[in-house]
Design an enzyme around this catalytic site. Structure first.
Site, PDB file in Angstrom:
ATOM      1  N   CYS A  75       1.041  -1.061   0.000  1.00 24.24           N
ATOM      2  CA  CYS A  75       0.035   0.201  -0.052  1.00 24.24           C
ATOM      3  C   CYS A  75       1.133   1.192  -0.116  1.00 24.24           C
ATOM      4  CB  CYS A  75      -0.931  -0.085   1.230  1.00 24.24           C
ATOM      5  SG  CYS A  75      -2.163   1.440   1.335  1.00 24.24           S
ATOM      6  N   HIS A 161      -3.271  -5.631 -10.010  1.00 25.61           N
ATOM      7  CA  HIS A 161      -3.896  -4.652 -10.592  1.00 25.61           C
ATOM      8  C   HIS A 161      -4.120  -4.573 -12.271  1.00 25.61           C
ATOM      9  CE1 HIS A 161      -2.780  -1.645  -7.474  1.00 25.61           C
ATOM     10  NE2 HIS A 161      -1.781  -2.325  -7.417  1.00 25.61           N
ATOM     11  N   GLU A 210     -10.976  -0.907  -5.044  1.00 24.65           N
ATOM     12  CA  GLU A 210      -9.710  -1.715  -4.459  1.00 24.65           C
ATOM     13  C   GLU A 210     -10.258  -3.022  -3.858  1.00 24.65           C
ATOM     14  OE1 GLU A 210      -6.672   0.009  -2.028  1.00 24.65           O
ATOM     15  OE2 GLU A 210      -7.421   1.964  -2.297  1.00 24.65           O
TER      16      GLU A 210
END
Length: 280
Positions: A75, A161, A210
């Site tokens: 993160c 991602h 997310e």
């Protein structure tokens, strides 16, 4: 038993930071979900644990838990808050701060104006390393989602991602489309879904849905992933301003074999105490 914490935020991506160098807090999924609950707990997108260094190669350990209780590898916004917390609470003066995460070692460099540079490491493109269930690596993939076909780029940056370039970001159904992409079997560990609108080669707008948190005001690793995909596909330069709903980050990546650098602010919101265990 009382648990002390610090509430922090980076561009509106908010965190509960806990000093766990003494390993006194057991981060069970139930405790994490309770802390992250915005009505019955403290409220946050993620819980960050500051832990003792696992070896002499780093200064601290760094663990990250999503609001749904699951532990993740990376993160970027949280890393900036982590670096500021370390300087404000431990007396550590080294620069950069070297931290160990599940994704590997990170270096966090602080600036006098409060901004923090995060070395996010090298992006991973091999499908098995993302992980992404496709047989061959490519700069662009076609996804079938609820009867429609979408073009995406896919990259691993501690988290998986998927990045989609769009023409009009404000008209994208981020929650529904992001949730549908996350549910695909092609992403066995889930995926952060980024929607990108480009405004030239050095400026983009980004929204990120997310895994484990839904759409957030900012996603540091998502901003890095968007720039990496744009560079790989040839429509972005090495240094890019990324505007998210919560504010602006600067991402720098020169190309394959090099680390991605994320630069942005981090702020302390308040300090607090809460019962160690959720009410029965």
């Amino acid at each position: 038993m009382t648990l002390e914490f610090t509430k922090m935020q980076g561009l509106g991506n908010d965190f509960v930071v806990i000093d766990n160098r003494g390993a006194t807090f057991d981060p069970t999924p139930e405790r994490i979900r309770w802390l992250a609950d915005r009505r019955f707990g403290v409220g946050c997108d993620q819980v960050l644990l500051v832990e003792a260094a696992p070896d002499d190669a780093v200064d601290f350990g760094y663990r990250i838990f999503n609001a749904d209780g699951g532990e993740v590898d990376q993160c970027g916004n949280g890393a900036r808050c982590f670096a500021r917390w370390v300087r404000e609470h431990t007396g550590f003066t080294g620069n950069p701060v070297r931290v160990a995460t599940r994704a590997g070692q990170m270096a966090l460099t602080t600036h006098p104006d409060g901004r923090v540079d995060v070395d996010m490491g090298q992006p991973r493109f091999e499908p098995a390393a993302i992980p992404f269930g496709t047989p061959e690596r490519a700069d662009e993939y076609m996804l079938e989602v609820e009867g429609r076909t979408f073009r995406i780029g896919a990259v691993g940056l501690g988290n998986p991602h998927a990045v989609m370039r769009v023409e009009a970001l404000d008209r994208v159904p981020v929650a529904t489309l992001g949730s549908a992409i996350q549910a695909l079997e092609a992403f066995p560990e889930g995926v952060n879904v980024g929607f990108v609108e480009a405004d030239g080669r050095d400026h983009i707008r980004l929204r990120v849905f997310e895994r484990g948190a839904g759409e957030t005001l900012a996603c540091g690793s998502g901003a890095c992933a968007a720039v990496v995909v744009g560079r790989q596909q040839g429509w972005l330069d090495a240094t890019v301003r990324v505007d998210l709903p919560g504010g602006r980050l600067t991402i720098h990546w020169t190309g394959p074999g090099e680390p991605v650098t994320l630069t942005g602010p981090a702020e302390t919101v308040f300090e607090g105490r809460i019962d160690h265990d959720p009410p029965v």
